[in-house]
Design an enzyme around this catalytic site. Structure first.
Site, short mmCIF file in Angstrom:
data_model
loop_
_atom_site.label_atom_id
_atom_site.label_comp_id
_atom_site.label_asym_id
_atom_site.label_seq_id
_atom_site.Cartn_x
_atom_site.Cartn_y
_atom_site.Cartn_z
CD GLU A 170 14.03 12.62 -0.94
OE1 GLU A 170 14.83 12.08 -0.15
OE2 GLU A 170 13.66 12.09 -2.00
CD GLU B 99 18.51 11.07 -3.22
OE1 GLU B 99 18.90 9.89 -3.08
OE2 GLU B 99 18.30 11.83 -2.26
#
Ligand code: BGC
Length: 456
Positions: free
Chosen positions: A356, A170
């Site tokens: 995720e 991320e």
């Protein structure tokens, strides 16, 4: 598994995974481990962590990795996504790797392989060595070189057994929350001056990817956080605000990887990226899969007068929410729409790995069985959404639940539980939740269906 919990269309042949990250589960300063990261620094700031907690001992996993490996194996996972903390491997941010830390991750890899679960590590899940942040962190181009050096050290030790890697987790959250608004470490508030950190992370990823391939990796990618951006009102102003937010959260991080170019930042009055000759070619051919972390859509409207940014994030009307409240709305169709849109926009989209997906709900702190039907519904809904995207032609290879375990949720401390397994943070006791059993059954039935398809 009750029929209403069977996801309607789990794509055939999907690989199954669950994820954790080092700082969130290991305990921040377990015996024998060294190295200080920006999260050790950030959590000492008064008010930075909502419950004033630290990540020590969290799940105490550094000292007891066997329990977590057994839980991963019990689910029947194909792969386990965990992270290796840069600050433990290179405590000073340069020089030879710390022998104790490398031994630890080598052993974790062996434990996983012995249990029949492929290790799928992430090299950077936000814990930058403090020493590198002191030199400017991701604002500095040189950090990309240092990251490649670190990747080399880890690959040198683990590359004989680990063939698939995530480089960075991320980058958007590090840029936006870490450097632009300061709600995550390193807690800088640079607003648009944070943008160079995006380029330096993508460059670091590309440099590390080359190093990993030279060391025998078969598959390298990163995990981009994506949200599906919705205008609050169907007006030109709200659509424009949504487009700017979409660009900053999604496209700045996806376009260079998928198209070899940044979106047009200058026409929005944003500073240009510090790109040098050759960078975009390097970044553009750096991934074997496209990792997507997806949690929720984001609804956006025009900003109030005087706001430093041209958008305002507001609750998504008419949908249920997770334990975070209106900040984290639940809308599985947003994942389907996002996947279909990425596929349509990017002709060279490599196979997608959902790296995720998961949700936190209010749950008791003490050990005990939890019948978390809300989490099961969330996961089933998102798996069905993946199935719909696959039916529409998107190639999705893998699905990962965040998280295997309840853990330390960054600035939210211990107030949000995402685990398939409940963890009592006082005693360390682990209790699989109903969602653990459900996920294990989903995996088993998808394998059985795949085997039947092959046999017939
Ligand atoms: C991060 C995880 C985090 C999860 C839930 C992701 O942004 O990669 O570390 O715990 O979301 O907030």
């Amino acid at each position: 598994m009750t029929p209403e919990h069977v996801p309607p269309s789990v794509p055939a042949g999907l690989r199954w995974s669950a994820a954790t990250s080092a700082f969130q589960i290991e305990g921040s300063r377990p015996t024998g481990a060294v190295g200080r990261s920006i999260w050790d620094d950030f959590l000492e700031r008064p008010g930075a962590i909502i419950d004033g907690s630290t990540a020590d001992p969290a799940c105490d996993s550094y000292r007891h990795p066997e329990a977590d490996v057994a839980l991963a194996a019990g689910l029947g996972l194909d792969r386990y996504r965990f992270s290796i903390p840069w600050a433990r491997v290179q405590p000073d941010g340069r020089g030879a790797g710390d022998a104790g830390a490398l031994d630890h991750y080598s052993r974790l890899v062996d434990l996983l392989l012995e249990a029949g679960v492929a290790p799928f590590p992430t090299l950077f899940h936000w814990e930058m060595p403090s020493a590198i942040e002191a030199d400017g962190g991701w604002l500095e181009r040189d950090t990309a070189e240092r990251f490649a050096e670190y990747a080399n050290i880890v690959a040198d030790r683990l590359g004989d057994r680990v063939r698939q890697w995530y480089t960075i987790n991320e980058p958007a959250m590090t840029t936006l929350q870490g450097y632009a608004v300061g709600t995550l470490a390193p807690g800088r508030q640079l607003l648009f001056d944070a943008l160079p950190t995006a380029h330096h992370q993508l460059l670091a990823h590309a440099r590390a990817a080359s190093v990993l391939r030279e060391r025998g990796a078969s598959t390298v990618g990163l995990a981009n956080n994506h949200t599906w951006v919705l205008p609050l009102h169907d007006t030109a102003e709200d659509r424009e605000a949504a487009a700017v937010y979409d660009l900053l959260h999604n496209r700045v991080f996806s376009a260079p990887l998928l198209d070899g170019a940044y979106p047009d930042l200058e026409s929005l009055g944003l500073p240009p990226m510090p790109v040098r000759d050759g960078d975009l070619e390097e970044i553009g051919r750096s991934i074997d899969f496209y990792g997507i972390n997806f949690y929720n859509p984001t609804t956006v409207t025009t900003a109030a007068a005087g706001s430093p940014v041209p958008f305002d994030i507001v609750p998504t009307p008419g949908v249920p929410v997770t334990g975070f409240g209106p900040e984290w709305p639940i809308m599985p169709a947003a994942l389907r729409d996002l996947l279909i849109d990425l596929h349509a926009r990017h002709p060279h989209l490599p196979p997608v790995v959902i790296a995720e997906n998961g949700a936190a709900f209010p749950e008791p702190a003490r050990a005990g069985r939890i019948d978390d039907t809300d989490r099961i519904e969330y996961l089933a809904g998102h798996l069905a959404a993946v199935g719909e995207a696959v039916d529409a032609g998107v190639s999705v290879e893998e699905y990962t639940v965040w998280s295997l375990l309840d853990n330390w949720e960054w600035a939210d401390g211990y107030t949000q539980r995402f685990g398939l397994v409940h963890v009592d943070f006082e005693t360390g006791e682990r209790t699989p939740k109903a969602s653990y059993d459900w996920y294990r059954d989903v995996i088993a039935s998808s394998r059985a269906a795949a085997a039947t398809a092959v046999a017939s």
